[in-house]
Design an enzyme around this catalytic site. Structure first.
Site, PDB file in Angstrom:
ATOM      1  N   HIS A  63       0.844  -1.135   0.157  1.00 48.26           N
ATOM      2  CA  HIS A  63       0.019   0.078   0.136  1.00 48.26           C
ATOM      3  C   HIS A  63       0.924   1.188  -0.113  1.00 48.26           C
ATOM      4  O   HIS A  63       0.934   1.986   0.990  1.00 48.26           O
ATOM      5  CB  HIS A  63      -1.058  -0.177   1.180  1.00 48.26           C
ATOM      6  N   GLU A  70      -9.967   1.759   9.139  1.00 56.93           N
ATOM      7  CA  GLU A  70     -10.823   1.080   9.637  1.00 56.93           C
ATOM      8  C   GLU A  70     -10.951   1.602  11.155  1.00 56.93           C
ATOM      9  O   GLU A  70     -12.193   1.038  11.519  1.00 56.93           O
ATOM     10  CB  GLU A  70     -10.498  -0.437   9.698  1.00 56.93           C
ATOM     11  N   THR A  99      -8.689  -0.839   1.809  1.00 54.91           N
ATOM     12  CA  THR A  99      -9.986  -1.038   2.058  1.00 54.91           C
ATOM     13  C   THR A  99     -10.718   0.519   1.599  1.00 54.91           C
ATOM     14  O   THR A  99     -11.946   0.563   1.151  1.00 54.91           O
ATOM     15  CB  THR A  99     -10.284  -1.130   3.449  1.00 54.91           C
ATOM     16  N   TYR A 130     -10.719  -2.695  -3.480  1.00 53.04           N
ATOM     17  CA  TYR A 130     -11.310  -3.705  -2.617  1.00 53.04           C
ATOM     18  C   TYR A 130     -12.811  -3.901  -3.208  1.00 53.04           C
ATOM     19  O   TYR A 130     -13.182  -5.041  -3.302  1.00 53.04           O
ATOM     20  CB  TYR A 130     -11.611  -3.061  -1.051  1.00 53.04           C
ATOM     21  N   ASP A 286       2.262  -6.598   2.347  1.00 57.01           N
ATOM     22  CA  ASP A 286       1.135  -5.793   2.674  1.00 57.01           C
ATOM     23  C   ASP A 286       1.579  -4.494   3.598  1.00 57.01           C
ATOM     24  O   ASP A 286       0.884  -4.094   4.430  1.00 57.01           O
ATOM     25  CB  ASP A 286       0.177  -6.762   3.576  1.00 57.01           C
TER      26      ASP A 286
HETATM   27 ZN    ZN Z   1      -5.556  -6.969   2.047  1.00 54.71          ZN
END
Ligand code: ZN
Length: 393
Positions: A63, A70, A99, A130, A286
């Site tokens: 990312h 979140e 997300t 996403y 990630d």
């Molecule tokens: Zn993921």
């Protein structure tokens, strides 16, 4: 500029023994038992004795723009900096949205990828988000792939997760189909990077694509397969029965593993022992993604940030802790992602390949030197090239 690495033991990732490597510009020019530094040219010589030489690592899920959110706006994670990547031995990254596909946009992702490329590494991106319908730069996934050089696939598309858009299987299949055709027409991989949640449907979306359509397994990379033992086992079954690819995420804190979570290094060992062909397994970090923790009722408890450097840590642990052979442990971070993502000049040490290299201590496997496209980015374990705004700190 010529650079000569003398006397390192080469894992290309296959074992090549001790050799000298001559780099010309951004490319590996020659590999031989002994190469003399020609006095007529200016040659930078790097002593590789007592060191291993590996291909620079490829991180296929980062990312780069930051992710998360979140836990509300203040939990949006920061953008990656150049040295977050290079000090972890990574020389190629594929960036993606997470997300939040609203305050993070495809245009910003593309700009960030271009910025990192200007700073010295190699970057690509996935189009999409996403959510389905996906967010794209042009009007479709297929057009993005065909028209925008940096776009090599779609992702991360979330399935089997409470944060997904709960897509219908048909909508998901359509994304994979469009990505495949976009890849064919542009000579790219046409990969869909698929975020696997911890939902009970597990890999059923991917199985249905393979069982009900003509699409082959090589167009889908399900990631976070090691988030639970149940998903890990489903991933092994998917790889064995259907020839599917599986990607293990390295960014978990080994000190705070979820109850059922499988460390990536251990997951690699498990998959290999179960008979999964070694070329079907990859690792990705990630990096900069949020690591949200929810309670059993789905309530947000707290947040960590993924690190690109975890990729190297899990490679190292695979060798030193889980007993995976060095050659085999290198595959998920070098030649496997290069061939799955169709990055033809990446992931191997050979003449005419990009000069993306890691020198690591033979005893400890600690990173000493990182070279990206012929440029020394890290020396003596310390970054010597910094990102544009890092130099001001
Ligand atoms: Zn993921």
């Amino acid at each position: 500029m010529l650079t000569l690495i003398k006397g390192a033991e080469i894992y290309a990732p296959h074992f090549m023994g001790q050799n000298d490597v001559l780099i010309s510009g951004e490319t590996i020019h020659r590999i031989a038992g002994t190469i003399a530094a020609c006095p007529e040219y200016e040659v930078r010589v790097i002593d590789g004795s007592g060191k291993y030489l590996f291909p620079g690592f490829i991180d296929s899920h980062v990312h780069i723009l930051g992710g998360g959110g979140e836990g509300g706006y203040r939990t949006r994670t920061p953008e990656v900096m150049l040295t977050d990547i290079t000090t972890g031995g990574v020389t190629t990254v594929v960036g993606c949205l997470g997300t939040d596909g609203t305050t993070r946009t495809m245009a910003a992702l593309l700009a960030k990828a271009r910025g990192l490329e200007e700073e010295g590494i190699t970057t690509y991106i996935y189009t999409g988000s996403y959510q389905i319908p996906v967010h794209t730069l042009t009007d479709s996934v297929m057009n993005d792939l065909i028209l925008i050089d940096k776009v090599i696939g779609t992702g991360e598309i979330a399935v089997s997760d409470h944060r997904s858009s709960q897509p219908a299987k048909e909508a998901f299949t359509r994304i994979v189909a469009d990505t495949r055709v976009g890849g064919i027409l542009s000579g790219k991989a046409g990969i869909v990077n698929i975020h696997m949640g911890d939902g009970k449907r597990m890999l059923s979306f991917l199985r249905s694509v393979l069982e009900e359509t003509e699409i082959p397994p090589g167009n889908m990379v399900p990631t976070h397969i090691n988030r639970s033992m149940a998903l890990m086992q489903d991933g092994i079954d998917y790889a064995l029965r259907l020839g599917g690819l599986i990607d293990l995420t390295t960014s978990s804190d080994p000190n705070f593993l979820d109850e059922d979570e499988v460390k990536a290094s251990t997951g690699l060992k498990l998959a290999l022992d179960a008979g999964v062909p070694q070329h079907q397994i990859t690792f990705s970090s990630d990096g900069q993604g949020s690591l949200p923790v929810f309670d059993q009722d789905g309530r947000f408890l707290g947040l960590g940030v993924g690190k690109v450097s975890s990729l190297y840590r899990e490679f190292r642990d695979a060798v030193r802790v889980d007993g995976v052979a060095l050659e085999q442990a290198l595959l998920p971070v070098t030649s496997n992602p290069a061939s799955i993502l169709k990055l033809k000049s990446k992931g191997q040490i050979a003449p005419d390949m990009d000069a993306d290299l890691i020198l690591a201590d033979q005893e400890t496997l600690e990173i000493d030197t990182v070279i990206a496209k012929g440029r020394v980015m890290v020396a003596g374990g310390q970054p010597i090239v910094r990102g544009t705004f890092e130099s001001l700190i």
